[in-house]
Design a protein around this motif. Structure first.
Motif, mmCIF file in Angstrom:
data_model
loop_
_atom_site.group_PDB
_atom_site.id
_atom_site.type_symbol
_atom_site.label_atom_id
_atom_site.label_comp_id
_atom_site.label_asym_id
_atom_site.label_seq_id
_atom_site.Cartn_x
_atom_site.Cartn_y
_atom_site.Cartn_z
ATOM 1 N N ARG A 61 -41.601 -22.439 -1.491
ATOM 2 C CA ARG A 61 -41.755 -21.060 -1.559
ATOM 3 C C ARG A 61 -43.622 -20.589 -1.505
ATOM 4 N NH1 ARG A 61 -36.509 -20.187 -5.473
ATOM 5 N NH2 ARG A 61 -35.279 -19.474 -3.559
ATOM 6 N N LEU A 62 -43.700 -20.209 -0.839
ATOM 7 C CA LEU A 62 -45.736 -19.841 -0.963
ATOM 8 C C LEU A 62 -45.789 -18.910 -0.660
ATOM 9 C CD1 LEU A 62 -46.292 -21.857 2.445
ATOM 10 C CD2 LEU A 62 -46.324 -22.812 -0.085
ATOM 11 N N GLU A 63 -46.999 -18.245 -1.840
ATOM 12 C CA GLU A 63 -47.097 -16.242 -1.925
ATOM 13 C C GLU A 63 -48.621 -16.528 -1.367
ATOM 14 O OE1 GLU A 63 -46.868 -15.794 -6.038
ATOM 15 O OE2 GLU A 63 -48.760 -17.141 -6.378
ATOM 16 N N LYS A 64 -49.315 -15.206 -1.266
ATOM 17 C CA LYS A 64 -50.331 -15.167 -0.655
ATOM 18 C C LYS A 64 -51.310 -14.820 -1.248
ATOM 19 C CE LYS A 64 -52.067 -13.792 3.331
ATOM 20 N NZ LYS A 64 -52.516 -15.458 4.285
ATOM 21 N N ALA A 65 -52.468 -15.792 -1.638
ATOM 22 C CA ALA A 65 -53.475 -15.438 -2.109
ATOM 23 C C ALA A 65 -55.203 -15.674 -1.486
ATOM 24 C CB ALA A 65 -53.190 -16.852 -3.294
ATOM 25 N N GLY A 66 -54.703 -14.344 -1.786
ATOM 26 C CA GLY A 66 -56.389 -14.263 -0.624
ATOM 27 C C GLY A 66 -56.597 -14.788 0.943
ATOM 28 N N VAL B 259 -55.678 -30.019 -7.061
ATOM 29 C CA VAL B 259 -54.261 -29.935 -6.787
ATOM 30 C C VAL B 259 -53.534 -28.709 -7.551
ATOM 31 C CG1 VAL B 259 -51.673 -29.871 -7.550
ATOM 32 C CG2 VAL B 259 -52.583 -31.710 -6.990
ATOM 33 N N MET B 260 -53.885 -28.305 -8.403
ATOM 34 C CA MET B 260 -54.489 -26.270 -9.061
ATOM 35 C C MET B 260 -54.933 -25.803 -8.153
ATOM 36 S SD MET B 260 -52.033 -27.181 -10.974
ATOM 37 C CE MET B 260 -52.183 -28.508 -12.244
ATOM 38 N N PRO B 261 -55.840 -26.048 -8.088
ATOM 39 C CA PRO B 261 -56.312 -24.547 -6.251
ATOM 40 C C PRO B 261 -54.928 -24.662 -5.454
ATOM 41 C CG PRO B 261 -57.735 -26.242 -7.156
ATOM 42 C CD PRO B 261 -56.731 -26.799 -7.612
ATOM 43 N N HIS B 262 -54.384 -24.901 -5.759
ATOM 44 C CA HIS B 262 -53.359 -24.889 -3.842
ATOM 45 C C HIS B 262 -51.603 -24.578 -4.727
ATOM 46 C CE1 HIS B 262 -56.519 -25.331 -1.850
ATOM 47 N NE2 HIS B 262 -56.737 -26.909 -1.986
ATOM 48 N N VAL B 263 -51.873 -24.500 -6.524
ATOM 49 C CA VAL B 263 -50.593 -23.941 -6.506
ATOM 50 C C VAL B 263 -50.479 -22.453 -8.133
ATOM 51 C CG1 VAL B 263 -48.719 -24.786 -8.431
ATOM 52 C CG2 VAL B 263 -49.626 -26.652 -6.520
ATOM 53 N N ASN B 264 -49.872 -22.127 -8.023
ATOM 54 C CA ASN B 264 -49.874 -20.833 -8.521
ATOM 55 C C ASN B 264 -48.584 -21.758 -9.624
ATOM 56 O OD1 ASN B 264 -49.254 -18.981 -10.493
ATOM 57 N ND2 ASN B 264 -48.628 -17.382 -8.737
ATOM 58 N N PHE B 265 -49.902 -22.769 -11.042
ATOM 59 C CA PHE B 265 -48.841 -23.031 -11.735
ATOM 60 C C PHE B 265 -48.560 -22.489 -12.333
ATOM 61 C CE2 PHE B 265 -48.296 -26.434 -15.701
ATOM 62 C CZ PHE B 265 -47.450 -26.802 -14.565
ATOM 63 N N GLU B 266 -48.937 -21.329 -13.512
ATOM 64 C CA GLU B 266 -48.336 -20.356 -14.600
ATOM 65 C C GLU B 266 -47.221 -19.525 -13.613
ATOM 66 O OE1 GLU B 266 -50.308 -16.632 -17.353
ATOM 67 O OE2 GLU B 266 -51.269 -17.755 -15.771
ATOM 68 N N THR C 177 -46.089 -11.765 2.579
ATOM 69 C CA THR C 177 -46.987 -12.446 1.876
ATOM 70 C C THR C 177 -46.101 -13.452 0.929
ATOM 71 O OG1 THR C 177 -46.290 -10.576 0.035
ATOM 72 C CG2 THR C 177 -48.141 -10.060 1.514
ATOM 73 N N GLU C 178 -45.180 -13.714 1.175
ATOM 74 C CA GLU C 178 -43.780 -14.217 0.621
ATOM 75 C C GLU C 178 -42.950 -15.365 1.036
ATOM 76 O OE1 GLU C 178 -42.146 -14.162 -3.683
ATOM 77 O OE2 GLU C 178 -44.481 -12.675 -4.497
ATOM 78 N N LEU C 179 -42.947 -16.185 1.360
ATOM 79 C CA LEU C 179 -41.964 -16.672 2.533
ATOM 80 C C LEU C 179 -41.674 -18.818 1.769
ATOM 81 C CD1 LEU C 179 -44.549 -18.660 3.925
ATOM 82 C CD2 LEU C 179 -44.951 -16.379 5.661
ATOM 83 N N VAL C 180 -40.846 -18.483 3.453
ATOM 84 C CA VAL C 180 -40.563 -20.538 2.770
ATOM 85 C C VAL C 180 -41.255 -21.319 4.320
ATOM 86 C CG1 VAL C 180 -38.368 -21.852 2.616
ATOM 87 C CG2 VAL C 180 -38.477 -19.772 1.185
ATOM 88 N N VAL C 181 -41.510 -22.237 3.852
ATOM 89 C CA VAL C 181 -41.862 -23.405 4.682
ATOM 90 C C VAL C 181 -40.640 -24.160 5.092
ATOM 91 C CG1 VAL C 181 -43.267 -25.122 5.686
ATOM 92 C CG2 VAL C 181 -44.478 -22.595 4.946
ATOM 93 N N PRO D 132 -59.002 -20.017 7.248
ATOM 94 C CA PRO D 132 -57.720 -19.675 6.465
ATOM 95 C C PRO D 132 -57.290 -20.680 7.570
ATOM 96 C CG PRO D 132 -59.780 -17.557 6.684
ATOM 97 C CD PRO D 132 -60.014 -19.018 7.226
ATOM 98 N N LEU D 133 -55.917 -20.622 6.859
ATOM 99 C CA LEU D 133 -54.690 -21.391 7.762
ATOM 100 C C LEU D 133 -53.525 -20.275 7.423
ATOM 101 C CD1 LEU D 133 -55.215 -25.020 6.351
ATOM 102 C CD2 LEU D 133 -56.336 -24.115 8.628
ATOM 103 N N GLY D 134 -52.821 -20.819 8.468
ATOM 104 C CA GLY D 134 -51.395 -20.240 8.221
ATOM 105 C C GLY D 134 -50.862 -20.995 7.136
#
Length: 211
Positions: A154-159, A69-76, A134-138, A29-31
């Motif tokens: 914009r990132l969201e926590k996923a697992g 790519v898709m494993p790292h993007v909530n494309f929906e 659980t949601e933040l901006v880098v 896991p990465l921050g």
């Protein structure tokens, strides 16, 4: 000119955000900050050294997107936000078609920017967020020749990891930009009209001569 520069910058942003062969991201896991740093570094190295990508090979880029790519993007979520309220009433078939056409549009539109990745580097700024967010901006910048380009995620926590659901390039959030572009078709003919226009646009881009 401004719009052309923004599209080119957006291409680099999407490249830095997503187009990477990233098996190492699954090692532990990465921050959020480390996630963006590692993914950005890997994608830049890939774009600089892969001759197929440098030549604008859409098939190679699409394969890379589908597998890495898709494993790292909530494309929906990205698509739903771009479409707006009509997404909630869309049928499963409409959602499937919209996701496919939107993904194809992004690949066709921005793949050319990958060929321009030469000496750029992404510098990630110190993260200011609560440890349990659980949601933040880098925030980061693309630096190379010319002025730095603002690049925020914009990132969201996923697992135990993170997923990207929006990118800010030079002050423009991609979701908001697409939402504005899609609004006219949605108001005139609904989601089917938008899907058709994206399909026509994708065919035009696919058949355009490569420069």
């Amino acid at each position: 000119m401004l719009r052309r520069r923004w599209i080119s910058a957006a291409g680099l942003a999407l490249a830095a955000a997503t187009w990477a062969a990233a098996p190492a991201l699954h090692a532990e896991p990465l921050g959020a900050e480390a996630f963006v740093k590692q993914l950005s570094a890997e994608v830049m190295d890939t774009a600089k050294t892969d001759k197929s990508i440098q030549n604008g090979d859409i098939g190679k880029i699409r394969s890379l997107v589908d597998s890495k790519v898709m494993p790292h993007v909530n494309f929906e979520r990205m698509t739903a936000m771009s479409v707006g309220p009509q997404w909630r009433s869309a049928t499963p078939e409409q959602k499937k078609r919209m996701l496919e056409e939107f993904k194809t549009l992004m690949i066709n539109t921005y793949s050319g920017a990958l060929t321009q990745v030469k000496d750029q580097a992404v510098v990630v700024k110190p993260l200011r967020a609560a440890a349990d967010a659980t949601e933040l901006v880098v925030r980061s910048e693309v630096r190379g020749k010319g002025d730095p380009i603002q690049l925020d995620y914009r990132l969201e926590k996923a697992g135990e990891g993170w997923k990207i659901y929006d990118v800010n390039v030079g002050g423009f959030w991609l979701v908001e930009a697409y939402k504005g572009q899609f609004a006219k078709d949605l108001s005139a003919g609904g989601l089917d009209a938008l899907i058709k226009r994206l399909g026509d646009k994708n065919k035009s881009l696919a058949s355009a001569p490569k420069s």
